[in-house]
Design an enzyme around this catalytic site. Sequence first.
Site, PDB file in Angstrom:
ATOM      1  N   ASP A 152     -64.682 -32.400  23.045  1.00 52.37           N
ATOM      2  CA  ASP A 152     -64.538 -30.987  23.363  1.00 52.37           C
ATOM      3  C   ASP A 152     -64.656 -30.150  22.095  1.00 52.37           C
ATOM      4  O   ASP A 152     -64.371 -30.622  20.983  1.00 52.37           O
ATOM      5  CB  ASP A 152     -63.177 -30.711  24.015  1.00 52.37           C
ATOM      6  CG  ASP A 152     -63.082 -31.314  25.402  1.00 52.37           C
ATOM      7  OD1 ASP A 152     -64.136 -31.618  25.983  1.00 52.37           O
ATOM      8  OD2 ASP A 152     -61.955 -31.484  25.894  1.00 52.37           O
ATOM      9  N   LYS A 153     -65.024 -28.902  22.269  1.00 48.77           N
ATOM     10  CA  LYS A 153     -65.169 -27.979  21.147  1.00 48.77           C
ATOM     11  C   LYS A 153     -63.901 -27.917  20.297  1.00 48.77           C
ATOM     12  O   LYS A 153     -63.966 -27.889  19.069  1.00 48.77           O
ATOM     13  CB  LYS A 153     -65.504 -26.580  21.697  1.00 48.77           C
ATOM     14  CG  LYS A 153     -65.542 -25.474  20.660  1.00 48.77           C
ATOM     15  CD  LYS A 153     -65.813 -24.129  21.317  1.00 48.77           C
ATOM     16  CE  LYS A 153     -65.734 -22.983  20.324  1.00 48.77           C
ATOM     17  NZ  LYS A 153     -65.960 -21.669  20.969  1.00 48.77           N
TER      18      LYS A 153
END
Length: 345
Positions: A152-153
Amino acid sequence: MAAPSCSVPGLWVRGSWQRLGNLFTFVSKPLCSAAAASRPLDAQRLAERLRAQKQEQKTKKPVPTNPIQRRVQELLRFTEQLQRVHPNVLAKALSRGLVHQDKDLVVINKPYGLPVHGGPGVRLCISDVLPVLAKMLHGRKAEPLHLCHRLDKETTGVMVLAWEKEVAHQVQELFRTRQVTKKYWAITMHVPVPSAGVVDIPIIEKEAHLAVTQYRVLSSTLSSALLELQPITGIKHQLRVHLSFGLDCPVLGDHKYSDWNRLAPQKLSACILKKLGLPQSKARYIPLHLHACQLTLPALQAGKEELNLVCKPPRYFVHSLYRLGLKMPSRDQNGDEEATHSGAQ
């Protein structure tokens, strides 16, 4: 008849623009050349920019004296800057954080706030800089690297890339068939009971997906904990959902899954706010404290050994451990984990 004078207060050009400090430095002399007189709009726009910058400086908020609040602002600025840097600059930063490199794989320590793939509102992502990173590591004729999985970012830590597409597919198949051992660290609000166990709660996106997570407490206080997480399955946002809704222990800085009924900045307890030195109004800027700390890959070829990859957590993660009174595990000579007091690195 004297030529009409044209002047812009404080503007002087000597051959070319001279940039000093944050903006042009101006000496009080008039511009009276024909070229300047023929372009009054340029001077007007420049003057408007100057006035706007001065006004912005007047309204700029004072720098907080609290070191934790300063760190929160610095991290926010850093994540915004990541989306504006040149791909070469980002590739250079990733190369400096190299964890492992061999003839098949390149392993990086993914920074916070950097998306893996492009999408709406994404100016720059890891996949964009893979061609540049490959050339930095392997010469100008190197082919682009290939993604083997995603994070995930907001998640930091171990990320595996491959030189060849076939190797990337091989690693992806290892992930798909659950042959890769993944371990994460998470700082959580609250302490799970029991201190170790398995969360087996399906996650529904468009349809129900089996989702299983092992966890254990590495360190805890009355209000927070450091957990080691081992996802058995690989469903999107599985760890965050299981911690928040399965154990009632949301990850610190998880502003998406901390409340069951609404999407809002995470509500922190008075105890945690006091330890972090933050008001609740600044809680929205706390980053997600979820770190992919270890990944073990089976041997890719006969006669090779498995690959054990370890990434240190980012500085903000370590600072938060220290402020919350949690202990970070370290490995002794036998490879066993012991809890030791963390410090800023």
